[in-house]
Design an enzyme around this catalytic site. Structure first.
Site, mmCIF file in Angstrom:
data_model
loop_
_atom_site.group_PDB
_atom_site.id
_atom_site.type_symbol
_atom_site.label_atom_id
_atom_site.label_comp_id
_atom_site.label_asym_id
_atom_site.label_seq_id
_atom_site.Cartn_x
_atom_site.Cartn_y
_atom_site.Cartn_z
ATOM 1 N N HIS A 151 67.130 33.634 12.675
ATOM 2 C CA HIS A 151 67.415 33.765 14.104
ATOM 3 C C HIS A 151 66.229 33.192 14.875
ATOM 4 O O HIS A 151 65.175 33.823 14.938
ATOM 5 C CB HIS A 151 67.638 35.232 14.463
ATOM 6 N N ASP A 205 64.898 32.180 18.340
ATOM 7 C CA ASP A 205 65.107 32.218 19.783
ATOM 8 C C ASP A 205 64.641 30.897 20.395
ATOM 9 O O ASP A 205 63.529 30.444 20.128
ATOM 10 C CB ASP A 205 64.358 33.408 20.371
ATOM 11 N N ASP A 222 72.440 38.327 18.820
ATOM 12 C CA ASP A 222 71.365 38.979 19.566
ATOM 13 C C ASP A 222 71.568 39.042 21.070
ATOM 14 O O ASP A 222 70.727 39.580 21.765
ATOM 15 C CB ASP A 222 70.043 38.242 19.249
ATOM 16 N N HIS A 237 69.521 33.475 25.518
ATOM 17 C CA HIS A 237 69.505 34.923 25.746
ATOM 18 C C HIS A 237 68.121 35.558 25.932
ATOM 19 O O HIS A 237 68.040 36.792 25.998
ATOM 20 C CB HIS A 237 70.312 35.651 24.676
HETATM 21 ZN ZN LIG Z 1 67.311 36.471 19.946
#
Ligand SMILES: [Zn+2]
Length: 982
Positions: free
Chosen positions: A272, A274, A384, A588
């Site tokens: 994951h 970001d 997420d 996000h």
């Molecule tokens: Zn995230």
């Protein structure tokens, strides 16, 4: 038998720490290291390689915050070594993976070999083809014993500060300082002992199994004693020679098959990452480089690993910055080993992006996956994001998606979500198969504890028995490791453990569908009972998003009108560039306001650039459309007529400011003490109350400052009533801040234009409208429609929803009468009822100190409109009017709209040219009121035919809504029409 079982695991753990781990390498020699420090921002490999390097010793300091040091690593590997690898300690700290130093390893020809991360410090040096640390393969002998590598080391600071939420200056280059953060650790060439490594993996998996099993099971005792025997069998003074004997003691317990009823785990390699968060966007490009290179390297040695990665943007970065790596990704994608998932531009927030923007996340994402990677993405991957809009099922299905994966709802602070595999139904009735991995993490290691948790928590037990586990270090931790793969192989079929198979997400969803054809249904939004401040924090980022979305609508509309009516060229590249920028900022942690200062200041600059480019597009199109002349015209990009100008058209505007419907009283302090509706003959402000009331709250959440508004904020409120009012201009000062407001009446709408010079810290500013309206529920606009939420807190689910997200408007009403409150850039709201009074409050500003200590400081502007006696339809129209103000233009000609719709329930959301460059005109519409609609749609331009398509502009097999020249829509249905170019 006397029970000494409690001593076994601690003894094994100490033996691992003190004997086995130090014996992981048969031999090692220090490498020679020379360094060059990049003076500014990161440079490409070719440029770095040309620089002058100077020797650097172990222990020397390197790396100012966000700086880059390049290490040139040379040496030679003794010929007798069997599994040589480079092992680098950049000076790693105890901080988690992704929150400290990281390195990228390059061969001298610029090929990226992999990443150096705190929990992945070794890069294999030779024999990559067919060599695996785990399986028994012919041992290899490197032909070339010379080592010549470059490590691009990033001195990323630990912004988490141990998650103490203390303000830190490190999140901005301007304040981060120049003191080095790291001291170079050992840089060695080492010969991996595969047997010791294998023994360590055996012990790790079996120890985890023992910890997860109930204490009274024979299986637990058997495994425990086998571990004990393994330790006995290894000579602590000669581990290398006896590790094989240790492994032999574990063969039997590792070979026992799983229970027939064991939970089935589909393990998907993942990271994951970001797209920005506690680091800037540019660092994400490097984090993706390291992680993707690692995954490709692991695929060389493990035939079963599948690596799933989302976000077209991250692949686009590889295409643009690492073309050789991108070519390898394409090859592995074609083989099905690299699995692009999600088909969105980024893993966006889904609460705040507007309808068309959320659609474009999928249009641009799927377009990239199909065009650049040759794959059709079949699901939505959003582990997420902070809650999921009830508009998403329809948008996803119309973009060809058949499933959705998230995990975040397990973070709820109040209610436990009842399902793990279910059908999720959105506002229009569309359903999509959804899975919440019961392992409750998207960064699994495949430990015994995690696998047991997935089995224990899986809520569908008895009806289904399959779940997905995403494994791999995220955020620059480097993704899956060889140790995780070893755990996957050992738990493939192991008594006491869920079974594990390495798989693609698609395989999981096929298996889940087969075993569970009629799962439970959840209707409506997936509200995250956490992170409720994300609708408000970093108000300039929010406003930038809202303004950009509407400028994009205007630019596409007028450019399409100019192309169709005047033969102008359509600015394809400018529009694409602007869309991609806006879609990236919807990531996000950007749009929610939860990134470091660097990210938000950059977002503000990007929005300014987008505005400048789009204003240029709009001005060019309008100039061409109206032609020469000196009439004062007004361009209305909204779907409804405003001041006599039809929707989507250009014409002369009437005065439109005055009528005798409403009387507003503003007192000498600038508070609205009366709003009297002369038509309905009713007063809207309850006796003794005041509207346009600013309220200042203490805003000190327990955790997650930028993310959270905690319930207790309501206990501390100050009404900001001191001020002066000069007719309709209000000035207020409080703390170090100043508010200036202008109140105007326009038809049946009271408009309040608010400027704030904001210098508070850890405060929440709300704007309140107490209304004498008895509303049990409030309607809030979301993408392509609205949701109703109760105004009470009867159940724990209602109580937890104390701060909510709305787009351009909210509406409260009782039968026959309602009021709409619209905004031009605010998302956070709370709407409550106190006896007969309903109070609508907008959350204008916060000022959290972490991770950006200066969040929200400075100037802000908010426009709010209160529409008296409003239906839902009036609310929809007010939302568009406020966000798409008439644009004054001087010229000669009126311009007719390209399409006319005769039913106000059916709204034109976008007018554009087709993505394929064919010149076809694409019009997206939706039913906005939650009713049935049968609208006549008239195109005013010549076209060969009209077809109904999905969001990706591909024809539907048969029309759903189009019936001759009429559109028949169910509540909240989205329709895309494609008019074929003549
Ligand atoms: Zn995230």
């Amino acid at each position: 038998m006397h029970d000494d079982s409690g001593f076994v695991l601690p003894r094994v753990a100490r033996f691992v720490r003190e004997r086995l781990t130090p014996a992981l390498h048969r031999a090692s020699v220090p490498a020679r290291v020379a360094a060059w420090t990049a003076p500014g921002e990161p440079v490409p490999f070719g440029e770095a390689r040309r620089q002058e390097y100077r020797p650097i010793a172990v222990g020397e300091a390197w790396g100012r915050p966000w700086g880059t040091a390049w290490f040139h690593v040379t040496g030679s590997v003794p010929a007798q070594w069997r599994h040589p690898e480079l092992v680098v300690d950049l000076g790693f700290t105890g901080a988690g993976p992704g929150f400290q130093a990281e390195g990228t390893v390059y061969a001298p020809d610029g090929v990226v070999l992999g990443g150096i991360e705190p929990r992945r410090r070794a890069v294999p040096l030779a024999c990559q083809q067919g060599d695996t640390a785990d399986a028994e393969r012919p041992e290899c002998h490197p032909a070339d014993t010379r080592v010549d590598l470059y490590v691009e080391a990033a001195a990323n600071p630990d912004m988490t500060g141990g998650w103490g939420w203390a303000p830190t200056p490190l999140g901005d280059l301007a304040t981060a300082g120049d003191d080095p953060l790291y001291h170079l650790g050992a840089v060695e060439l080492a010969d991996l002992d595969r047997t010791v490594w294998g023994l360590l993996q055996d012990i790790w998996t079996l120890s985890g199994l023992v910890e997860a099993l109930p204490g009274d099971l024979p299986r637990r005792a058997e495994v425990l004693r086998a571990l004990e025997r393994a330790v006995e069998a290894v000579d602590p003074d000669d581990v290398a020679a006896t590790a094989e004997a240790g492994r032999a003691e574990l063969v039997d317990v590792l070979a026992r098959p799983a229970h027939a009823s064991a939970h089935r785990v589909y393990a998907v390699g993942h990271a994951h990452i970001d797209s920005a968060w506690l680091w800037p966007v540019r660092e994400t490009v490097r984090k993706v480089t390291r992680t993707f290179a690692n995954a490709l390297q692991l695929m060389e040695t493990d035939e079963e690993l599948v690596f799933a990665a989302s976000s077209a943007q991250q692949y686009a970065w590889m295409r643009d910055h690492q073309p050789e790596l991108f070519a390898r990704i394409r090859k592995r994608t074609a083989e099905g080993r690299f699995a692009p998932v999600g088909g969105m531009w980024v893993e966006s927030d889904t609460n705040m992006p507007g309808g068309e923007a959320l659609a474009r996340q999928l249009v641009y994402g799927a377009g990239f996956f199909a065009g650049e990677l040759g794959v059709d993405s079949d699901g939505v991957w959003l582990p997420d994001s902070f809650g999921y809009s009830a508009a998403l099922p329809q948008i996803a299905v119309l973009a060809g998606r058949r499933w959705l994966l998230t995990q975040k709802i397990s973070w709820n602070d109040t209610n436990r979500f009842p399902h793990h595999t279910f059908d999720w139904e959105g506002i229009d009735g569309t359903r999509i198969r959804t899975h919440f991995p019961p392992v409750d993490t998207y960064n699994a290691e495949l430990s015994g504890g995690e696998l047991a948790r997935a089995q224990r928590q899986f809520a569908e037990k008895g009806r289904a028995n399959t779940s997905l586990v995403p494994f791999g270090w995220g955020d620059g931790g480097g993704g899956p490791t060889r140790e995780m793969l070893a755990a996957a192989h050992r738990t493939r079929d192991l008594e006491g453990s869920p079974t594990v198979r390495l798989a693609r997400p698609t395989e999981f969803f096929a298996a889940a569908a087969a075993e569970y054809p009629y799962p439970p249904v959840w209707v409506g939004e997936l509200y995250l009972e956490y992170h409720r401040g994300t609708y408000t924090t970093q108000a300039r980022t929010k406003r930038g998003n809202r303004r950009s979305e509407h400028l994009l609508r205007e630019a596409e509309l007028w450019a399409t009108t100019a192309a169709v009516q005047r033969g102008a060229e359509y600015p394809v590249e400018t529009l694409r560039r602007c869309w991609e920028t806006v879609l990236l900022q919807q990531f996000h942690d950007i749009l929610p306001g939860t990134s470091i200062a660097w990210v938000h200041r950059q977002a503000e600059r990007e929005y300014a650039r987008v505005a400048e480019e789009l204003e240029g597009v709009i001005a060019d199109a309008l100039t061409l459309l109206v032609g020469p002349g000196d009439r004062d015209l007004a361009a209305n990009a909204g779907p409804y007529a405003v001041d006599g100008v039809p929707g989507l058209a250009i014409s002369t505007a009437g005065p439109g400011l005055e009528n005798d419907d409403v009387r507003v009283v503003v007192d000498e302090r600038g508070l609205i003490t009366s709003i009297y509706d002369k038509v309905a003959e009713r007063e809207l402000v309850p006796p003794g109350r005041a509207a346009n009331l600013l309220q200042l709250h203490r805003d000190t959440p327990t955790y997650w400052d930028a993310w959270d508004i905690d319930r207790h904020y309501r206990r501390h409120a100050v009404d900001l009533v001191d001020g002066t009012c000069d007719g309709t201009r209000v000035v207020r000062s409080f703390g170090a801040s100043t508010v200036t407001q202008t109140i105007t009446l326009r038809g049946r709408t009271v408009e309040i234009d608010t400027h704030v010079e904001w210098h508070e810290r850890q405060k929440l500013l709300k704007l309140a409208f107490p209304l004498d309206v008895h509303a049990d529920r409030a309607a809030s606009e979301i993408q392509f429609g609205h949701v109703h939420r109760p105004t009470h807190a009867n159940t724990s689910w209602d109580a937890a929803r104390f701060e909510t997200c709305a787009h351009r408007w909210v509406h409260v009403g009782e039968p026959g009468y309602g009021v709409a409150v619209a905004n031009d850039g605010t998302y956070g709201h709370d709407i409550t009822r106190d006896g007969p009074t309903t109070t609508v409050r907008l959350s204008l500003l916060r000022a959290p100190l972490f991770p950006d200590p200066d969040a929200d400081q400075g100037e802000h502007r908010f426009r709010v409109a209160l529409r008296v006696g409003a239906t839902i339809g009036d609310a929809v129209a007010e939302g568009y009017r406020l966000n798409l103000p008439l644009r004054r233009v001087r010229g000669g000609d009126d311009v007719a709209p390209l399409v006319v719709v005769d039913d106000p329930a059916v709204v034109v959301e976008a007018v554009k040219l087709a993505e394929d460059g064919s010149g076809d005109v694409v019009v997206r519409l939706y039913e906005a009121l939650g009713t049935r609609a049968a609208a006549r749609i008239t195109a005013t331009f010549d076209h060969a035919s009209v077809a109904e398509t999905d969001l990706l502009e591909q024809p539907l097999p048969e029309p759903v809504a189009l019936d001759g020249d009429r559109l028949r829509l169910r509540p909240f249905q989205i329709v895309t029409l494609r008019f074929e170019h003549l």
